[in-house]
Design a protein around this motif. Structure first.
Motif, short mmCIF file in Angstrom:
data_model
loop_
_atom_site.label_atom_id
_atom_site.label_comp_id
_atom_site.label_asym_id
_atom_site.label_seq_id
_atom_site.Cartn_x
_atom_site.Cartn_y
_atom_site.Cartn_z
N UNK A 22 0.83 -1.21 0.00
CA UNK A 22 0.00 0.00 0.00
C UNK A 22 0.87 1.27 0.00
N UNK A 23 2.16 1.08 0.18
CA UNK A 23 3.10 2.21 0.27
C UNK A 23 3.46 2.73 -1.12
N UNK A 24 3.36 4.05 -1.29
CA UNK A 24 3.70 4.67 -2.57
C UNK A 24 4.94 5.56 -2.50
N UNK A 25 5.44 5.85 -1.29
CA UNK A 25 6.61 6.70 -1.22
C UNK A 25 6.90 7.19 0.19
N UNK A 26 7.89 8.07 0.33
CA UNK A 26 8.36 8.50 1.65
C UNK A 26 7.34 9.27 2.49
N UNK A 27 6.34 9.85 1.86
CA UNK A 27 5.31 10.57 2.63
C UNK A 27 4.15 9.67 3.04
N UNK A 28 4.29 8.38 2.76
CA UNK A 28 3.36 7.38 3.27
C UNK A 28 3.94 6.86 4.57
N UNK A 29 3.23 7.07 5.67
CA UNK A 29 3.72 6.74 7.00
C UNK A 29 2.88 5.61 7.58
N UNK A 30 3.54 4.52 7.95
CA UNK A 30 2.87 3.41 8.62
C UNK A 30 3.15 3.50 10.11
N UNK A 31 2.10 3.55 10.90
CA UNK A 31 2.21 3.52 12.35
C UNK A 31 1.73 2.12 12.77
N UNK A 32 2.65 1.28 13.23
CA UNK A 32 2.36 -0.13 13.47
C UNK A 32 3.15 -0.60 14.69
N UNK A 33 2.63 -1.58 15.39
CA UNK A 33 3.33 -2.11 16.56
C UNK A 33 4.21 -3.30 16.23
N UNK A 34 4.25 -3.72 14.99
CA UNK A 34 5.06 -4.86 14.58
C UNK A 34 6.27 -4.39 13.77
N UNK A 35 7.45 -4.70 14.29
CA UNK A 35 8.69 -4.27 13.65
C UNK A 35 8.79 -4.81 12.22
N UNK A 82 9.31 0.22 5.04
CA UNK A 82 10.48 1.05 4.73
C UNK A 82 11.23 0.52 3.50
N UNK A 83 11.24 -0.78 3.30
CA UNK A 83 11.87 -1.35 2.09
C UNK A 83 11.13 -0.92 0.82
N UNK A 84 9.87 -0.55 0.96
CA UNK A 84 9.08 -0.05 -0.18
C UNK A 84 9.25 1.46 -0.36
N UNK A 85 10.05 2.09 0.50
CA UNK A 85 10.31 3.52 0.37
C UNK A 85 9.49 4.40 1.28
N UNK A 86 8.70 3.80 2.16
CA UNK A 86 7.85 4.58 3.05
C UNK A 86 8.55 4.90 4.37
N UNK A 87 7.83 5.61 5.20
CA UNK A 87 8.31 5.98 6.53
C UNK A 87 7.56 5.14 7.55
N UNK A 88 8.29 4.47 8.42
CA UNK A 88 7.67 3.61 9.41
C UNK A 88 7.88 4.12 10.81
N UNK A 89 6.86 4.00 11.62
CA UNK A 89 6.93 4.38 13.03
C UNK A 89 6.46 3.19 13.85
#
Length: 166
Positions: free
Chosen positions: A120-133, A140-147
């Motif tokens: 579902x990630x399209x780029x660095x301004x796509x941020x996933x907030x998830x509890x699973x590392x 992040x391997x798809x180019x997104x930002x993960x929290x």
């Protein structure tokens, strides 16, 4: 939608917005949630078939979710159980999200499985907030930002640092 910044926030549901662990402990007392051999989705469903309608939100998460809407577009990006087909799980998760988060049902998306969230990630301004590392790493391997979510206050600090770099 105030998507003037281009940010898109993808919020995991279980463990980030929805307190899965708390209800699990109530429904399956004494069972180790981390031990996959100690329980099954089918057992959980038998004990609480409407689990995804009944759970509570994680303290502070709903407010954080709404606060981030001022900075971009919010989506729920959740998964369905892989090891067993939970009847009505997508309907129940959508219902919970629309009631607790006041989000349009079309913005509740399914991986469908956890490992599919990354697509579902399209780029660095796509941020996933998830509890699973693992989900964060794949994102992040798809180019997104993960929290990695640990608490609403911790996630708020990380999101503020992302949105307002020093």
């Amino acid at each position: 939608m105030n998507n003037f910044s281009g940010w898109r926030f993808f919020w995991d549901m279980d463990g980030v917005l929805y307190d899965f662990d708390r209800l699990f402990r109530e429904v399956m007392p004494g069972v180790d949630i981390e031990n996959d051999d100690a329980w099954s989705w089918e057992q959980l469903h038998q004990k609480c078939p409407q689990m995804y309608l009944l759970g509570q939100d994680i303290p502070g998460s709903v407010q954080l979710f709404h606060d981030m809407a001022a900075h971009g577009e919010n989506f729920i990006l959740t998964a369905v159980p892989r090891r067993w087909s939970w009847p009505d799980v997508t309907k129940h998760k959508r219902t919970w999200a629309t009631f607790h988060l006041d989000i349009h049902p079309e913005k509740v998306r399914f991986g469908p499985y956890a490992e599919d969230k990354q697509y579902h990630c399209l780029g660095p301004k796509d941020v996933l907030i998830d509890d699973r590392v693992r989900n964060i790493q794949q994102w992040e391997c798809q180019g997104g930002t993960g929290i990695e979510f640990k608490s609403a206050s911790q996630a708020r600090k990380v999101l503020n640092n992302l949105l307002y770099p020093k």
